[in-house]
Design a protein around this motif. Structure first.
Motif: not given
Length: 488
Positions: A58, A83-87
């Protein structure tokens, strides 16, 4: 038409069997385009490089880690969806199902009106082949998401057009079993997808491999599929409808008298005569469904039940990525688990009826999902939870294909695909929600699926039984027939 099938043409002879198999192959295409994301959007295995024993994925520290299978193995690796882009993984899946929801409404209407069942199926297969191949060429995530939305738009019309086209020429006593059998092709498509994904491990090659079958279906299968005689009849095209009925009787080795004529149910009820050359075109839309109290209540219930069912079915299907075992094997086992559910419900459909089965299968699935939600992800409990998931999808798969035949029998021909399209839209709304439920942790998804299963089964109590009831052609014919049934 039901009378003609029973007395003269045969309810499910050689003609209907051939037509049913050829038409239902489209369900495998829908399975390819729907479930391909399980493999294309998976998170591949990564490893530390350069002797580093504690690399931070991450943190995106350059050179400390790498994808074992390379960046081309999945969209997650190529577009950095971690990480922060997993959505964004769940978002692109939700966009696909949003496209399905729109497409189901559009093609549900078109297949009832201008294009017909076969014409609509031709269009959606062409669009599927084009958009699927273009998806493989996506240079960036936004372009990829846009093409998945377009693919969903066309995919949303495949199942409902194929289902109605396959079942409308079948006689009333065989229609339930035939309708339940269409989903063998969907499950078979999922099982085949696991093998295709194993052969084509990169996501771009996989999208091409799952789009080519749509072209083959258009060229080698659809030319041998006939338009629904029921659609011809409600469009006032009695001649083509009678031509198809004669072909059915001839292929089945039956004798259709030359004096036999087709008429709409409302015309036979009023003892009117229908010319074999021309009749009035009768059309309908969702406005007509909502205007009539009988069909309005049925539509609202069908929409709610389809929504709950879809949350569970697609949620459990997508949740295999969180089980921590072999992905290809899990997808294959889930697909195989659906097949006995289809067989069991098909065998019991005409014995117990549509209503009791829809209640029982949903409660069965909901109960095992609740049990799965109580299991931890450690030791033997992990295996128990996986078994609960398989049993959950077993029950909901039985419900899912049962709802198609149930919905078809709840509405007359003139608005059948429009109503089925609306119910399918509700199912796609549930499918849009499913990816977001899957990322809510280990236990919460199972608990949500359990509640949805119990709620859907409870609502099914309010639907009427349609076993051995006529398949009406018009709104007036249904009102007259249902009124007579109540009086008797």
């Amino acid at each position: 038409m039901d009378d003609m099938l029973k007395k003269h043409c045969g309810e499910f002879g050689r003609w209907q069997l051939r037509h049913f198999v050829l038409t239902s192959m489209a369900w495998a295409l829908e399975a390819f385009h729907t479930m391909v994301v399980i493999f294309a959007d998976r998170e591949p295995v990564w490893r530390c490089v350069g002797g580093s024993g504690d690399c931070d994925v991450c943190g995106m520290e350059g050179g400390t880690w790498e994808w074992v299978e390379g960046k081309g193995s999945s969209t997650v690796a190529e577009f950095g969806l971690i990480c922060g882009e997993k959505y964004k993984v769940g978002l692109v899946q939700a966009l696909f199902f949003a496209g399905c929801m729109i497409g189901a409404g559009v093609f549900g209407h078109l297949s009832d009106s201008r294009l017909g069942r076969k014409g609509s199926l031709v269009i959606v297969c062409i669009l599927n082949a084009i958009s699927g191949c273009l998806t493989a060429l996506s240079p960036t995530y936004p372009v990829y998401a846009a093409f998945r939305l377009l693919t969903g738009f066309s995919t949303g019309g495949v199942g409902l057009c194929a289902f109605v086209l396959a079942t409308e020429p079948v006689g009333p006593t065989r229609r339930g079993a035939a309708g339940m059998s269409t989903f063998y092709f969907f499950s078979g498509g999922i099982a085949a997808l696991a093998g295709i994904a194993y052969i084509f491990p990169t996501w771009r090659a996989l999208y091409i491999a799952t789009s080519v079958p749509s072209v083959l279906f258009l060229v080698f299968v659809l030319p041998f599929v006939s338009e629904s005689p029921r659609w011809h009849l409600v469009r006032g095209e009695v001649g083509p409808a009678m031509q198809t009925m004669r072909a059915i009787a001839r292929s089945n080795g039956r004798d259709l008298p030359k004096t036999a004529l087709l008429a709409l149910d409302e015309e036979t009820g009023q003892h009117k005569c229908t010319s074999t050359k021309e009749a009035a075109i009768i059309t309908g839309s969702l406005v007509d469904v909502l205007r009539t109290p009988l069909t309005r209540a049925r539509l609202f219930l069908a929409v709610a039940i389809n929504f709950f069912c879809s949350v569970v079915y697609y949620g459990l299907s997508l949740n295999v990525v969180n089980l921590g075992t072999n992905l290809h094997l899990n997808v294959f086992l889930n697909a195989v688990a659906e097949i006995p559910a289809f067989l069991l419900t098909a065998l019991l459909l005409d014995t117990f009826g549509r209503k009791p089965l829809s209640i029982g299968t949903q409660w069965f699935s909901g109960a095992f999902c609740l049990v799965g939600g109580m299991m931890t992800a450690y030791g033997a409990w992990k295996t128990v939870r996986m078994v609960c998931g398989i049993l959950g999808i077993f029950g909901m798969a039985g419900t899912y294909n049962l709802l198609f035949i149930y919905t078809v029998e709840l509405f007359p021909t003139v608005v059948r695909n429009a109503a089925l399209g609306c119910a399918t839209q509700a199912a796609q709304m549930g499918a849009i929600l499913a990816p977001f439920v899957v990322v809510m942790g280990e236990r919460v998804p199972f608990l949500v699926f359990g509640v949805c299963g119990l709620a859907g089964g409870t609502l099914a109590f309010l639907l009427p039984e349609t076993l051995n009831r006529p398949l009406y052609d018009t709104m007036a014919g249904m009102e007259e027939g249902e009124g007579a049934a109540l009086l008797s």
